[in-house]
Design a protein around this motif. Structure first.
Motif, mmCIF file in Angstrom:
data_model
loop_
_atom_site.group_PDB
_atom_site.id
_atom_site.type_symbol
_atom_site.label_atom_id
_atom_site.label_comp_id
_atom_site.label_asym_id
_atom_site.label_seq_id
_atom_site.Cartn_x
_atom_site.Cartn_y
_atom_site.Cartn_z
ATOM 1 N N PHE A 115 -3.456 2.304 -0.541
ATOM 2 C CA PHE A 115 -3.683 3.120 -1.736
ATOM 3 C C PHE A 115 -3.820 4.587 -1.336
ATOM 4 O O PHE A 115 -4.880 5.029 -0.887
ATOM 5 N N ASP A 154 -5.367 -0.577 6.875
ATOM 6 C CA ASP A 154 -4.474 0.425 6.298
ATOM 7 C C ASP A 154 -3.668 1.121 7.386
ATOM 8 O O ASP A 154 -2.463 1.372 7.231
ATOM 9 N N THR A 194 -0.243 6.265 -5.280
ATOM 10 C CA THR A 194 -0.715 5.084 -5.995
ATOM 11 C C THR A 194 -1.791 5.471 -7.000
ATOM 12 O O THR A 194 -1.783 5.006 -8.150
ATOM 13 N N PHE A 249 -9.937 -6.247 -3.233
ATOM 14 C CA PHE A 249 -8.509 -6.485 -3.068
ATOM 15 C C PHE A 249 -8.201 -6.931 -1.643
ATOM 16 O O PHE A 249 -8.712 -6.362 -0.678
ATOM 17 N N GLN A 273 0.780 -2.271 -6.653
ATOM 18 C CA GLN A 273 1.796 -1.229 -6.496
ATOM 19 C C GLN A 273 3.127 -1.657 -7.107
ATOM 20 O O GLN A 273 3.804 -0.856 -7.769
ATOM 21 N N GLY A 289 0.795 -1.644 0.452
ATOM 22 C CA GLY A 289 -0.572 -2.141 0.484
ATOM 23 C C GLY A 289 -1.604 -1.099 0.851
ATOM 24 O O GLY A 289 -2.764 -1.432 1.081
ATOM 25 N N ASP A 294 -2.993 -8.290 -2.771
ATOM 26 C CA ASP A 294 -3.363 -7.772 -4.095
ATOM 27 C C ASP A 294 -2.914 -6.318 -4.245
ATOM 28 O O ASP A 294 -2.414 -5.917 -5.306
ATOM 29 N N ARG A 295 -3.114 -5.518 -3.202
ATOM 30 C CA ARG A 295 -2.739 -4.102 -3.280
ATOM 31 C C ARG A 295 -1.229 -3.953 -3.447
ATOM 32 O O ARG A 295 -0.754 -3.118 -4.225
ATOM 33 N N TYR A 301 -12.789 -2.745 -3.369
ATOM 34 C CA TYR A 301 -12.419 -3.097 -4.744
ATOM 35 C C TYR A 301 -12.261 -4.607 -4.918
ATOM 36 O O TYR A 301 -11.942 -5.077 -6.007
ATOM 37 N N PRO A 354 -8.277 1.728 -8.605
ATOM 38 C CA PRO A 354 -7.798 0.359 -8.814
ATOM 39 C C PRO A 354 -8.946 -0.555 -9.210
ATOM 40 O O PRO A 354 -10.116 -0.261 -8.958
ATOM 41 N N ASP A 387 -11.119 -5.385 0.440
ATOM 42 C CA ASP A 387 -11.633 -4.020 0.497
ATOM 43 C C ASP A 387 -12.770 -3.829 -0.511
ATOM 44 O O ASP A 387 -13.239 -4.791 -1.138
ATOM 45 N N LYS A 393 -4.754 -7.279 0.971
ATOM 46 C CA LYS A 393 -3.523 -6.502 1.082
ATOM 47 C C LYS A 393 -2.471 -7.008 0.109
ATOM 48 O O LYS A 393 -1.753 -6.211 -0.520
#
Length: 376
Positions: free
Chosen positions: A345, A96, A349, A319, A328, A343, A323-324, A317, A368, A315, A321
């Motif tokens: 959150f 992140d 978001t 996910f 979004q 990417g 996917d994130r 969840y 998410p 991550d 990057k």
């Protein structure tokens, strides 16, 4: 005195990526765009503290005329106290952090800024031995290449924090240093601005670091880190690194292969990095592995290098990057502002997720999920 700069970076717990309002030559507290909490308000306790501080300062040799000039138009800033007391304690993952620190926008702006200031940056590399791309990268992380220098009066911010008392001794030292800067005529009071916690200029020096390391590279008699011209600020950063262990001709480090020895891996399952003494010199500017990797990787990208080769793991969840980013974009395309598609959150978001869940009659969690991604 470099210890103060490091302690400051840790104490504010703020990534240098945090947005400061753009700088202006006008008196910041009176600008329409300054948030209400960053405008001076009446505070009897603060006024009494300032009166006592003035007595202490004049006993150290500061003139009453300087004190009048320094404190004119300044005052107690409740927003500064709120920011100081409510700093988030969570730690971003390296993935992140780098998504923000080495975003496509920051790389593109960095390459453009480097091209504009190539002659200055290469002159600084010759003078101080510090890689010109590293200097540019620090500039990019600290103020987005000068776009976010901060417009809060330094006297107001440091005196507010000194009065508030949580770190009163530290910020009274910064306030004393700020008075010395004014007394030496380095900056006019109306231009003496910075972040909410007193970090100043293109590369966000605190007052004590300014006194210890600021450089007048333009030769005009002032080490001007506040103006549109970034020369003195960039030179001051080069001088800081040179005096804190930077070794000429040595790289900061590099991404390493998965089986390399003697490496660091700040995020489990993510890329590994080799580091050198210059990595440790960058950490004297901000004592964080993520920051130093961010500076080094951004410098490499500005110089024309590509993204990291290794992937980061999913991550919590599940996910990636990608996917994130897809989540979004899905929210945004349906009219729910996710704050961009980087990417990461953040609050926007999560607010967008909550709004979407509410619109669909789903339980409103703001969290998410892969099921939510499939819906979008």
């Amino acid at each position: 005195m470099h210890l103060n700069r490091r302690q400051f970076a840790l104490s504010v717990a703020a990534l240098p990526l945090a947005a400061c309002a753009p700088s202006s030559p006008q008196v910041p507290a009176r600008r329409a765009g300054v948030p209400e909490g960053m405008r001076p308000v009446a505070n009897a306790g603060y006024s009494n503290w300032v009166a006592g501080f003035r007595a202490r300062a004049t006993s150290q040799g500061f003139s009453n005329a300087l004190m009048d000039r320094a404190f004119r138009g300044t005052g107690f800033l409740p927003g500064v106290v709120e920011r100081d007391r409510n700093q988030t304690e969570f730690k971003r993952s390296l993935e992140d952090y780098l998504s923000i620190a080495v975003s496509d926008e920051r790389v593109a702006k960095g390459r453009a800024a480097y091209a504009r200031h190539r002659s200055t940056l290469t002159a600084l590399e010759r003078e101080y031995g510090v890689d010109a791309h590293i200097i540019a990268a620090i500039w990019g992380l600290e103020s987005f290449y000068g776009e976010r220098r901060g417009d809060i009066p330094v006297i107001s911010s440091t005196s507010t924090l000194a009065y508030d008392g949580r770190r009163g001794t530290f910020f009274e030292k910064q306030l004393i240093a700020a008075l010395k800067i004014l007394d030496r005529g380095q900056v006019a009071p109306q231009n003496f601005t910075g972040s909410w916690a007193g970090a100043m200029g293109h590369t966000q020096f605190i007052p004590t670091s300014y006194l210890a390391f600021a450089v007048d590279f333009t030769g005009d008699g002032r080490a001007d880190i506040w103006s549109e011209d970034p020369t003195d600020a960039l030179a001051s950063t080069a001088a800081y690194l040179a005096r804190n262990g930077w070794q000429r001709g040595l790289r900061w480090g590099a991404e390493a292969g998965p089986d390399a020895s003697g490496t660091i891996q700040p995020q489990p399952g993510g890329p590994r990095f080799t580091t050198t003494a210059n990595f440790r010199a960058i950490k004297r500017y901000n004592n964080s592995d993520a920051y130093a990797i961010g500076v080094g990787h951004l410098a490499d990208r500005i110089a024309g290098g590509g993204p990291l080769r290794a992937d980061f793991p999913p991550d919590s969840y599940g996910f990636t990057k990608d996917d994130r980013i897809a989540l979004q974009r899905g929210l945004t395309s349906r009219g729910f502002d996710a704050g961009g598609a980087d990417g990461v959150f953040g609050d926007k978001t999560r607010s967008a997720i909550s709004a979407y869940q509410r619109s669909q009659g789903l339980p409103v969690t703001g969290e998410p999920s892969l099921d939510l991604l499939r819906r979008l």
